[in-house]
Structures are given as structure tokens and as C-alpha cells.
Design a protein around this motif. Structure first.
Motif: not given
Length: 231
Positions: A94-106, A133-142
Motif C-alpha cells: 500500500g505504499g506510495r510515491i509522488v513524482l514530478r515532471f520539471v522540464d516537461n508536462l504529461l 495532478s496539475v498542482n500536486g494537490i488535486d488528484w485525478l485517477s487514470v
């Protein structure tokens, strides 16, 4: 050189470098998948890592969250002596990791092609829930991937080419796969955006604008009076 011009110069270099990198990206086949932006397509930063939220956590050598960044480099070794020697990070039950794209966007692709590719590795098939997520706060399931390396078409969830996301959250499906062991939980090697565009350069905050204006004023005054810039 004073601190004002130096900071302005460094900020300008950072923005210029980001723009040049994005412009110079070329399509590459990585891990058997074509990424139009090559190595720039992959997640750049770890926002958070919470191993074993619903049960056992992996052992310390398999908790190197940064091993999920950049291009996939899984070498077939599943038992690591240290985090530096590991090519993936295990999430634990049940662990979790949050990653961020810095130089590009999905983005979406306005088609049924895969837009996001997750390199889940190791000998066990372990499911992973995927949110964006757009902002790392509001999440959308895919949806979720059923273990191993998988792609996701985010257009199927209503997000086309006009949508852009900087954050990816991966959560191990707690009741899927083993619940004990050194590498318990989903094992993440890399996350890449197949459908992507360059991230816009950061917009300076008001305080930064004030510093820039003051710095330019200082430079102009020095040039008018023919004096060298202060060290």
C-alpha cells in the motif's frame, strides 16, 4: 559582482538552459517504447515517498526513491546491497510515491495511444494505482496497471492534448502480490510521458521582479558613470 546581478544572471541561465534542452530533445526508443522527447520525457523529481502505508515496508536498500527518476535502467538485479546499487524503488504494501515532471508536462494525445508509461519491474506481478495532478494537490485517477511495464491512455479518462499534468502518484495495490520480503510492493524503475510538451519557464515572483529592476538600475548607473561593478 553584486548579489543582485549575480542572481539575475543565474536565473536567466536556468530559464535559457531549460528552453534549449526542450528544443533540442529528439525522439528515442527507450525500454522498447518510443518517447518523442527522448530522455526529457521522464520524471525528474521526487515529491514524496511513503513506503508500506498498509503493511510491510521494503528493506532500506530498496527504499531509494530517486531510483524511480530518469530513464529506465533496470539491470535484472532484484536484491540490492544499497540504495545506490539499486535501479528501482519498492513501495511496500500500500505504499506510495509522488513524482514530478520539471522540464516537461504529461498531456493527452487526442487518440487511443498510450500517453504515460510506467516501468514496474521485478519478478512479481504487482498492481499499481495511478493518479495524475496539475498542482500536486488535486488528484485525478487514470486507473491502474496490472503489474510489469505498462502504458496508460489518459484520453480514455477525458484528458486530451489541451490538458497538462506535472505530477504522478503511484500507489501499490495492497491486496495484490506478496505482502512480505525485501522488495515487497510494486517496484518502480521509471515513469515516462509519451505524450508531452515542454513545461513553461517559471514566472518570477514579485520580490524577484523587484530584485531584477533594482539590479538593472544598478548596472545602468555603473555603466553611465564608467565605474566597475562592485565585487
Amino acid at each position: 559582482m553584486s548579489s543582485f546581478p549575480k542572481r539575475i544572471f543565474l536565473s536567466g541561465v536556468a530559464v535559457l538552459t531549460l528552453g534549449m534542452s526542450a528544443a533540442g530533445a529528439r525522439a528515442e526508443i527507450i525500454g522498447g517504447v518510443e518517447f518523442p522527447q527522448g530522455a526529457l520525457s521522464f520524471a525528474d523529481a521526487v515529491v514524496s515517498y511513503q513506503p508500506g502505508l498498509e503493511g510491510n515496508a521494503p528493506t532500506a536498500p530498496h527504499q531509494g526513491a530517486a531510483n524511480a527518476l530518469g530513464v529506465p535502467d533496470y539491470n535484472g538485479v532484484n536484491s540490492c546491497a544499497s540504495q545506490d546499487a539499486c535501479s528501482f524503488v519498492s513501495l511496500g504494501v500500500g505504499g506510495r510515491i509522488v513524482l514530478r515532471f520539471v522540464d516537461n508536462l504529461l498531456t493527452g494525445s487526442d487518440s487511443d495511444a498510450d500517453d504515460l508509461w510506467i516501468f514496474e519491474v521485478g519478478p512479481d506481478v504487482e498492481g499499481t494505482i495511478v493518479d495524475i495532478s496539475v498542482n500536486g494537490i488535486d488528484w485525478l485517477s487514470v486507473g491502474a496497471i496490472g503489474g510489469s511495464t505498462r502504458g496508460i491512455d489518459i484520453d480514455a479518462f477525458g484528458y486530451g492534448s489541451s490538458s497538462a499534468f506535472a505530477y504522478i502518484r503511484l500507489t501499490d495495490v495492497a491486496n495484490n502480490g506478496g505482502t512480505t520480503g525485501a522488495t515487497v510492493g510494486a517496484d518502480i524503475d521509471a515513469v515516462g510521458a509519451i505524450s508531452t510538451r515542454a513545461a513553461p519557464p517559471p514566472v518570477p515572483e514579485p520580490a524577484t521582479w523587484a530584485m531584477m529592476i533594482a539590479g538593472f538600475g544598478l548596472i545602468g548607473g555603473v555603466l553611465r558613470h564608467g565605474r566597475p561593478l562592485p565585487a
